[in-house]
Design a protein around this motif. Sequence first.
Motif, PDB file in Angstrom:
ATOM      1  N   LEU A  53       0.835  -1.204   0.000  1.00  0.00           N
ATOM      2  CA  LEU A  53       0.000   0.000   0.000  1.00  0.00           C
ATOM      3  C   LEU A  53       0.871   1.256   0.000  1.00  0.00           C
ATOM      4  O   LEU A  53       0.557   2.236  -0.675  1.00  0.00           O
ATOM      5  CB  LEU A  53      -0.926   0.005   1.218  1.00  0.00           C
ATOM      6  CG  LEU A  53      -2.101  -0.968   1.200  1.00  0.00           C
ATOM      7  CD1 LEU A  53      -2.797  -0.977   2.548  1.00  0.00           C
ATOM      8  CD2 LEU A  53      -3.070  -0.628   0.101  1.00  0.00           C
ATOM      9  N   ALA A  54       1.973   1.218   0.751  1.00  0.00           N
ATOM     10  CA  ALA A  54       2.884   2.363   0.801  1.00  0.00           C
ATOM     11  C   ALA A  54       3.511   2.608  -0.563  1.00  0.00           C
ATOM     12  O   ALA A  54       3.618   3.754  -1.011  1.00  0.00           O
ATOM     13  CB  ALA A  54       3.964   2.124   1.845  1.00  0.00           C
ATOM     14  N   TRP A  55       3.920   1.553  -1.233  1.00  0.00           N
ATOM     15  CA  TRP A  55       4.497   1.694  -2.569  1.00  0.00           C
ATOM     16  C   TRP A  55       3.468   2.287  -3.531  1.00  0.00           C
ATOM     17  O   TRP A  55       3.780   3.168  -4.323  1.00  0.00           O
ATOM     18  CB  TRP A  55       4.972   0.335  -3.073  1.00  0.00           C
ATOM     19  CG  TRP A  55       5.415   0.370  -4.488  1.00  0.00           C
ATOM     20  CD1 TRP A  55       6.606   0.819  -4.981  1.00  0.00           C
ATOM     21  CD2 TRP A  55       4.645  -0.035  -5.623  1.00  0.00           C
ATOM     22  NE1 TRP A  55       6.629   0.711  -6.341  1.00  0.00           N
ATOM     23  CE2 TRP A  55       5.431   0.189  -6.778  1.00  0.00           C
ATOM     24  CE3 TRP A  55       3.371  -0.567  -5.780  1.00  0.00           C
ATOM     25  CZ2 TRP A  55       4.986  -0.099  -8.052  1.00  0.00           C
ATOM     26  CZ3 TRP A  55       2.929  -0.856  -7.061  1.00  0.00           C
ATOM     27  CH2 TRP A  55       3.734  -0.626  -8.177  1.00  0.00           C
ATOM     28  N   GLN A  56       2.230   1.811  -3.420  1.00  0.00           N
ATOM     29  CA  GLN A  56       1.165   2.299  -4.290  1.00  0.00           C
ATOM     30  C   GLN A  56       0.901   3.788  -4.058  1.00  0.00           C
ATOM     31  O   GLN A  56       0.591   4.518  -4.988  1.00  0.00           O
ATOM     32  CB  GLN A  56      -0.112   1.495  -4.021  1.00  0.00           C
ATOM     33  CG  GLN A  56      -1.293   1.900  -4.841  1.00  0.00           C
ATOM     34  CD  GLN A  56      -2.557   1.145  -4.437  1.00  0.00           C
ATOM     35  OE1 GLN A  56      -2.649   0.621  -3.323  1.00  0.00           O
ATOM     36  NE2 GLN A  56      -3.511   1.086  -5.321  1.00  0.00           N
ATOM     37  N   ARG A  57       1.041   4.233  -2.820  1.00  0.00           N
ATOM     38  CA  ARG A  57       0.718   5.617  -2.476  1.00  0.00           C
ATOM     39  C   ARG A  57       1.948   6.523  -2.431  1.00  0.00           C
ATOM     40  O   ARG A  57       1.849   7.684  -2.048  1.00  0.00           O
ATOM     41  CB  ARG A  57      -0.002   5.640  -1.131  1.00  0.00           C
ATOM     42  CG  ARG A  57      -1.320   4.893  -1.223  1.00  0.00           C
ATOM     43  CD  ARG A  57      -1.986   4.706   0.092  1.00  0.00           C
ATOM     44  NE  ARG A  57      -3.156   3.857  -0.079  1.00  0.00           N
ATOM     45  CZ  ARG A  57      -4.035   3.611   0.864  1.00  0.00           C
ATOM     46  NH1 ARG A  57      -3.879   4.146   2.053  1.00  0.00           N
ATOM     47  NH2 ARG A  57      -5.064   2.823   0.626  1.00  0.00           N
ATOM     48  N   GLY A  58       3.104   5.989  -2.774  1.00  0.00           N
ATOM     49  CA  GLY A  58       4.313   6.803  -2.853  1.00  0.00           C
ATOM     50  C   GLY A  58       4.919   7.164  -1.522  1.00  0.00           C
ATOM     51  O   GLY A  58       5.509   8.239  -1.370  1.00  0.00           O
TER      52      GLY A  58
END
Length: 174
Positions: A53-58
Motif C-alpha cells: 500500500l505504501a508503494w502504491q501511495r508513494g
Amino acid sequence: MIDLKLPFWLSGPQLSKLRKACQRFWERVEEWLYWPVRQLDPETCIPGALDLLAWQRGVERFEGESMQLYRLRVKYAFVNAQDAGSTAGLKRIFERLLIGYIEIEERLPDRDWDVIKLHLTDSQLAENPELLQIILSKYGRICRRYEFEVLTPLQVQLHTADCGHDNGYLVASL
C-alpha cells in the motif's frame, strides 16, 4: 455474524452443542472471507500488505520510523497530497500525523520572499526531525525555504485585585 437459532421443538443439550459448533465454524469462515478486505486498511493489515500500500501511495519508510507513524503516513497519503502546498493544508497534515500544533508565517518583513517560518515546540522538533524534513520536501511549497523557530510554552500566574478607582468621560462642546 448471524446468530444461529434452532426451532424451539429441537431444543436439547446435544442440539445446543451442535448449534455452538456450527456457530463457531461459520464465524471462522466469515473471518477467512473478510481477511482480504482487512488488508486494504493500513491500520489493520499485515506489514507486507502495508509495504505494498505504501508503494502504491508513494510513501517510503525512513529508518527508525515507528510502525504506528508509518501506518498513519500510508493511511493519509492521498489526503495529505491534496492538502499539499497551502498553509491550512500543512497544518492539517501536521495534525493528522500526530505532530501537533504548528504556526506558519509567510512573506516576512525584511526577509526574502521565499522564506517560510515554522513555529514548533522544542519536543516536536526533537522527536520528529526526519519526519519534518520528509513532510516539507513532499508536501511543502516548491521553491521555498523553511526555517524552524522553537516555541517554548511558559506558565504565567497573574494576580488581580480591585483597586476601587472610578473613571469618567466628559465631553465639552461650544
